[in-house]
Design a protein around this motif. Structure first.
Motif, short mmCIF file in Angstrom:
data_model
loop_
_atom_site.label_atom_id
_atom_site.label_comp_id
_atom_site.label_asym_id
_atom_site.label_seq_id
_atom_site.Cartn_x
_atom_site.Cartn_y
_atom_site.Cartn_z
N PRO A 1 10.42 -21.76 6.63
CA PRO A 1 10.78 -22.14 8.01
C PRO A 1 9.94 -21.38 9.03
N ARG A 2 9.43 -22.09 10.00
CA ARG A 2 8.48 -21.49 10.95
C ARG A 2 9.09 -20.37 11.79
N ASP A 3 10.40 -20.46 11.99
CA ASP A 3 11.02 -19.44 12.85
C ASP A 3 11.68 -18.32 12.05
N LEU A 4 11.52 -18.32 10.73
CA LEU A 4 12.14 -17.28 9.91
C LEU A 4 11.39 -15.96 10.08
N THR A 5 12.13 -14.87 10.21
CA THR A 5 11.50 -13.55 10.32
C THR A 5 10.96 -13.14 8.95
N VAL A 6 9.64 -12.92 8.89
CA VAL A 6 8.99 -12.50 7.65
C VAL A 6 8.52 -11.06 7.84
N VAL A 7 8.88 -10.21 6.91
CA VAL A 7 8.54 -8.79 7.03
C VAL A 7 7.69 -8.38 5.84
N ARG A 8 6.55 -7.74 6.13
CA ARG A 8 5.65 -7.32 5.05
C ARG A 8 5.89 -5.84 4.74
N LEU A 9 5.37 -5.42 3.60
CA LEU A 9 5.49 -4.01 3.22
C LEU A 9 4.46 -3.23 4.02
N GLU A 10 4.88 -2.09 4.55
CA GLU A 10 3.97 -1.25 5.34
C GLU A 10 3.67 0.02 4.55
N ASP A 11 2.52 0.07 4.02
CA ASP A 11 2.04 1.23 3.25
C ASP A 11 2.89 1.49 2.00
N ALA A 12 4.06 2.12 2.15
CA ALA A 12 4.96 2.40 1.03
C ALA A 12 4.20 2.99 -0.17
N GLY A 13 3.31 3.91 0.12
CA GLY A 13 2.58 4.59 -0.96
C GLY A 13 1.30 3.89 -1.38
N MET A 14 0.98 2.77 -0.76
CA MET A 14 -0.22 2.02 -1.19
C MET A 14 -1.50 2.56 -0.57
N SER A 15 -1.42 3.06 0.67
CA SER A 15 -2.68 3.44 1.33
C SER A 15 -3.33 4.64 0.64
N ALA A 16 -2.51 5.57 0.12
CA ALA A 16 -3.09 6.73 -0.58
C ALA A 16 -3.79 6.27 -1.86
N GLN A 17 -3.14 5.34 -2.57
CA GLN A 17 -3.77 4.83 -3.80
C GLN A 17 -5.09 4.12 -3.48
N MET A 18 -5.06 3.37 -2.37
CA MET A 18 -6.24 2.61 -1.99
C MET A 18 -7.39 3.54 -1.61
N ALA A 19 -7.05 4.62 -0.87
CA ALA A 19 -8.08 5.57 -0.47
C ALA A 19 -8.69 6.22 -1.71
N GLU A 20 -7.86 6.54 -2.69
CA GLU A 20 -8.36 7.13 -3.95
C GLU A 20 -9.30 6.16 -4.66
N TYR A 21 -8.85 4.91 -4.73
CA TYR A 21 -9.64 3.90 -5.44
C TYR A 21 -11.02 3.74 -4.79
N VAL A 22 -11.01 3.63 -3.46
CA VAL A 22 -12.28 3.42 -2.75
C VAL A 22 -13.19 4.64 -2.94
N LEU A 23 -12.62 5.82 -2.83
CA LEU A 23 -13.43 7.03 -3.02
C LEU A 23 -14.01 7.06 -4.44
#
Ligand code: NDP
Length: 309
Positions: free
Chosen positions: A79-101
């Motif tokens: 539904p176009r008007d349904l509130t959709v909420v995404r995950l914000e970081d939740a431990g992912m950004s640290a893993q991503m920074a490690e992977y990229v490094l």
């Protein structure tokens, strides 16, 4: 309050048991494809079936079990008007920074060469890496991109970032929008993609874009496979414009048997593991937001479905 869990996990109790502990006053259900409507208030989903939105007509919000919502936005009857909420970081950004490094070091510290030397019992020192020769450019300056940028800038790399809007980050050159993309690419040798997949970003990493990077370029793609025009990556590798690529995401996953990427020694393949969803941090975040939303408090991470992220 009723919460419906809709993700194809063969052991849904790994999620529903902690959800019940975190929101003790909620009734928690697992999606049953053949079952009746439960009249849920909230759904926690990963790539849900279209039937969810046919059956559950009173959802107040849907919480995505990931940062990228491209899969959810593909569901035709969302539904176009349904509130959709995404995950914000939740431990992912640290893993991503490690992977990229890690992938950056594979490129600039000749780790593969040293592993090969060890196999052959060879002690040989190569020319040291100069940071100034490895400027990094990060596409996307959201939760993930910002953490990658900060990690590399702290290690004294020359880092720039590109996003849709203007950003101001200490020690980082930032560029905004299509007009500044060319300047961003010109200043970049190691291109890291952390963009969300939207109509604007699909296929963005193509031959023209890769050709604007500095010589001996490296691509690290942790966004989505559909950002990359795969044939164009092979062409730039063949032409020697690109030195190597580290790819965690692919147009088709699992990467099909016989796909040309498997055989290329300049390509490092990982099976979409650069940042895993951490169950405890994820559920803590989502249930916290469900409680806030139910009590009429504002919550962050609401997706702009027109913009696509
Ligand atoms: P955010 O929404 O926090 O950030 C998105 C960033 O991309 C923003 O800086 C935004 O710009 C920028 N952006 C969006 N559209 C454009 C555009 N057209 N041109 C330029 N910049 C644009 O997302 P996250 O950082 O949390 O996550 C990013 C993506 O990473 C996810 O969507 C997902 O695809 C991927 N991901 C991959 C994982 C993996 O395991 N491989 C795991 C987790 C996420 P602005 O700031 O101006 O709005």
């Amino acid at each position: 309050m009723k919460i419906l869990f809709v993700a194809g996990d063969p052991k849904p109790e790994r999620w529903t048991v902690p959800i019940r502990q975190l929101v003790p006053d909620a009734e928690v259900y697992v999606w049953d494809p053949d079952g009746p409507a439960v009249d849920a208030d909230y759904a926690i989903v990963w790539q849900p079936p279209a039937a969810l939105f046919e059956r559950e007509k009173n959802l107040k919000a849907v919480f995505n079990l990931g940062a990228g919502i491209d899969g959810l936005l593909k569901v035709p009857n969302l539904p176009r008007d349904l509130t959709v909420v995404r995950l914000e970081d939740a431990g992912m950004s640290a893993q991503m920074a490690e992977y990229v490094l890690h992938q950056l070091l594979e490129a600039n510290r000749e780790m593969e060469t040293y592993r090969e030397q060890q196999r052959q019992g060879v002690w040989k020192i190569h020319r040291p890496m100069k940071r100034s020769e490895w400027p990094v450019g990060v596409m996307g300056l959201g939760h993930i991109g910002k953490r990658v940028v900060r990690t590399l800038a702290d290690l004294d790399y020359r880092v720039s970032g590109w996003a849709r809007g203007e950003h101001s980050l200490e020690g980082v050159s930032t560029y905004a929008g299509p007009d500044q993309l060319g300047d961003f690419l010109k200043s970049t040798r190691v291109l890291v993609n952390t963009l969300p997949l939207t109509d604007e970003t699909r296929g963005i990493i193509d031959y023209e874009l890769l050709s604007q990077l500095q010589p001996g370029a490296v691509l690290i793609n942790v966004g989505r496979g559909e950002h990359l025009v795969e044939e164009d990556l092979l062409r730039t590798l063949d032409e020697g414009r690109l030195l190597r690529a580290s790819l965690d995401v692919f147009r088709k996953e699992p990467l099909p048997e016989g796909h040309p990427f498997w055989q290329r020694k300049e390509i490092t393949i990982t099976p979409h593991i650069s940042a895993r969803t951490l169950r405890d941090a994820t559920l803590e975040q989502i249930t916290g937001k469900i409680r806030d939303h139910a009590q009429g408090r504002s919550i962050s991470g609401i997706v702009d479905t027109d913009r696509g992220y």
